[in-house]
Scaffold this motif. Sequence first.
Motif, PDB file in Angstrom:
ATOM      1  N   PHE A 150      45.284  58.913  72.857  1.00 20.91           N
ATOM      2  CA  PHE A 150      44.275  58.616  72.413  1.00 20.91           C
ATOM      3  C   PHE A 150      44.745  59.761  71.978  1.00 20.91           C
ATOM      4  N   CYS A 151      45.721  60.103  70.590  1.00 22.45           N
ATOM      5  CA  CYS A 151      45.714  61.062  69.838  1.00 22.45           C
ATOM      6  C   CYS A 151      44.252  61.203  69.306  1.00 22.45           C
ATOM      7  N   GLU A 152      44.226  62.572  68.823  1.00 25.51           N
ATOM      8  CA  GLU A 152      42.942  63.338  67.483  1.00 25.51           C
ATOM      9  C   GLU A 152      43.908  64.145  66.464  1.00 25.51           C
ATOM     10  N   GLY A 153      44.719  63.929  66.877  1.00 26.97           N
ATOM     11  CA  GLY A 153      45.746  64.202  65.138  1.00 26.97           C
ATOM     12  C   GLY A 153      46.632  65.267  65.562  1.00 26.97           C
TER      13      GLY A 153
ATOM     14  N   LYS B   7      45.129  70.398  60.878  1.00 25.10           N
ATOM     15  CA  LYS B   7      46.276  70.194  62.612  1.00 25.10           C
ATOM     16  C   LYS B   7      47.645  69.934  62.594  1.00 25.10           C
TER      17      LYS B   7
ATOM     18  N   ASP C  38      48.539  68.042  71.437  1.00 27.28           N
ATOM     19  CA  ASP C  38      47.163  68.281  71.459  1.00 27.28           C
ATOM     20  C   ASP C  38      46.759  66.952  73.082  1.00 27.28           C
ATOM     21  N   ILE C  39      47.122  66.151  72.452  1.00 24.25           N
ATOM     22  CA  ILE C  39      47.168  64.961  73.396  1.00 24.25           C
ATOM     23  C   ILE C  39      46.770  65.249  75.203  1.00 24.25           C
TER      24      ILE C  39
ATOM     25  N   LYS D 134      38.361  54.004  67.940  1.00 26.38           N
ATOM     26  CA  LYS D 134      38.638  55.290  68.211  1.00 26.38           C
ATOM     27  C   LYS D 134      37.248  56.647  68.579  1.00 26.38           C
TER      28      LYS D 134
ATOM     29  N   CYS E 123      50.167  57.570  71.555  1.00 29.82           N
ATOM     30  CA  CYS E 123      49.025  58.139  70.948  1.00 29.82           C
ATOM     31  C   CYS E 123      47.902  57.569  70.890  1.00 29.82           C
TER      32      CYS E 123
END
Lengths: 377, 377
Positions: A53-56, A246, A60-61, B345, A51
């Motif tokens: 670089f997770c954006e939610g 999301k 989608d990572i 972030k 996680c």
Amino acid sequence: MALSGESLRRFEDLRRENSSCINLNPIQRGGILSPAARRALGEWGDGYSVCDFCEGCLSDIKKPPIDVFVKEALPEFLEIDVVRVTNGAREGKYLVMHSLCEKGDTVLVDGNAHYSTFVAAERAGLKVESVPNSGGPEFKVDADWYAERIDVVKPKLVVLTYPDGSYGNVPDAARVGRICRDKGVPFLINGAYSVGRMPVSAKKLYADFVVASGHKSMAACGPVGLLGAGKEYAEKVFRRSEKYKKKELELLGCSARGLPLITLMASFPLVVERVKRWDLEVGNARYFSSELEKIGGIRQLGEKPHNHDLMSFESEVFFKISERHKKSRFFLYSELKDRGIVGLKPGITKNFKVSTYGLSGEELRKVVDAFAEIAKL
Amino acid sequence: MALSGESLRRFEDLRRENSSCINLNPIQRGGILSPAARRALGEWGDGYSVCDFCEGCLSDIKKPPIDVFVKEALPEFLEIDVVRVTNGAREGKYLVMHSLCEKGDTVLVDGNAHYSTFVAAERAGLKVESVPNSGGPEFKVDADWYAERIDVVKPKLVVLTYPDGSYGNVPDAARVGRICRDKGVPFLINGAYSVGRMPVSAKKLYADFVVASGHKSMAACGPVGLLGAGKEYAEKVFRRSEKYKKKELELLGCSARGLPLITLMASFPLVVERVKRWDLEVGNARYFSSELEKIGGIRQLGEKPHNHDLMSFESEVFFKISERHKKSRFFLYSELKDRGIVGLKPGITKNFKVSTYGLSGEELRKVVDAFAEIAKL
């Protein structure tokens, strides 16, 4: 217990007994990590490692490339429109049942369905009806019986275990799929013992859903699995939260957030290759079955010739030995273990279940010889 | 995509970017594996590794000693009657909601609840009502507001986030627990950011349920968590299947069947020790907060003095720099990374969230110095 010194130390240095043995347990053979997955363990072991670089949304990572894996590689692999990673096959079945059915609805399953199919249905408040198997010695599920049963029980979902975990029978899933499509009933394939071992195409099998198990058949750490869905149903089962746009609701936002997913990805190139060699595995299984039957007093149950590495045997010969052996019914487990072979349930002599998946020729021979020797005791 | 050579190779050699950096992301700091957990990775990596000696129920397994861990160590640790391993905190919340509530029922949550609480409730078909927080700059949840809200919304379950993941506020859970007990409403503590970091006693907090996260706060691989339940509710939430008497229905038979559970166990002795040093962690957090505020143009939000390692900051100073920096709003991420620090972030300058959990004195100093230097740009 007191949470101090000695009593805690037992958790610190856990050893896996028998890790150097050949393990014939069907739930173990397809989950042995690939070298690539094993190499990834240290780097991705920490908690939420995937996680960074997770954006939610897990799928989608981009770093690591979960998005390409989930949105391109896996749909291609299963020949299905949309795939998501789950915590396992059973979690996928529950997810579909919970999305598609209301309490009191009926699901129609095959007579060889895994317990987790029943448990998932029960958790979702559903009634379960079955298409019976043919009884011994083959215990086959006849695809043609589905048409009538669908008309009678009017299921909201049909589940087929492909193959089942008791006999390793590979039913005619395409035939069941066509019947379901004709009748307009969504069709789910439980591929916990197929996806990752043998080629499985949702398209060719007319499946609306496929569930798979990473730890059972895709060379991954447990718990991790897949749920593939056809586009007609994907929007419903992967619908998003009203409040958090999301977040896919039935996945509670995200599922396999950690190392199991990494091992699934790292093993995937090997898995893609190994399913192409499925005929060799079937050949090994048939060889094993015929060699065991040559011993005498042993009979393979389920389909013959067999079409899967998971096999069930009746073994009168071992039961008879157990009646006079000093270790009684534990002799078979003990004698096999003395020969570096584990995976049969301790105490079992009359029936046993094994998988030959991934065994080398030498290992196969060693296992056959061991059973033959023990039968002479 | 074509499932061949080049396109597959990308999955084989996955590297975790920034693995040598100090990671300030609050979801990462409590999940860093202990040395004992790291040692266990290779031996227990394969699929269903923990199931070699299973007789039908994960929490009854004796080799490895899951039974002692789940039935003796964990109940003692949480001071609660019954504990089961889940796939994570959110899965535990859904499990309780799905067991205790009917569609259309209401759950009452705190104004700082995690998104997964809302998503779990939505998946279970429940309405969510909140006890608001106090607004900025402290965003505190006042325990005394629960009494009135319970009378008004008549919830079937009360959930308290302890602490929350936005500000790291540690509410007066015991006070909320007493109110719930007086009113006869079951009370669930979301301890994803507390259990494994700080002492949490269900008994002292009058909690009927505690959920915990192995990957967030107990030095385990994701996904794994705990659900503890008081004896009044344990039978209901851990009820067994009608058809398969050994299988706990809401766990679909079994949950964390693999490596995440092993790492949770292997790290447990360290976790037991580290929660005893919680005051040092709080001291570090307060030091960090005061040092950052000394920089000027930075303000810590949430409770002051702060009682948890998770902290949120307003940082006008960095926003101003971003307006003239050539990397614009990405400068802060970039400058920190140049100094070996990650976890904020990318693109954020006005507000950021960090955790100082487990940082050494030297690391803390390094992070403080980095922020101070960057503020002078």
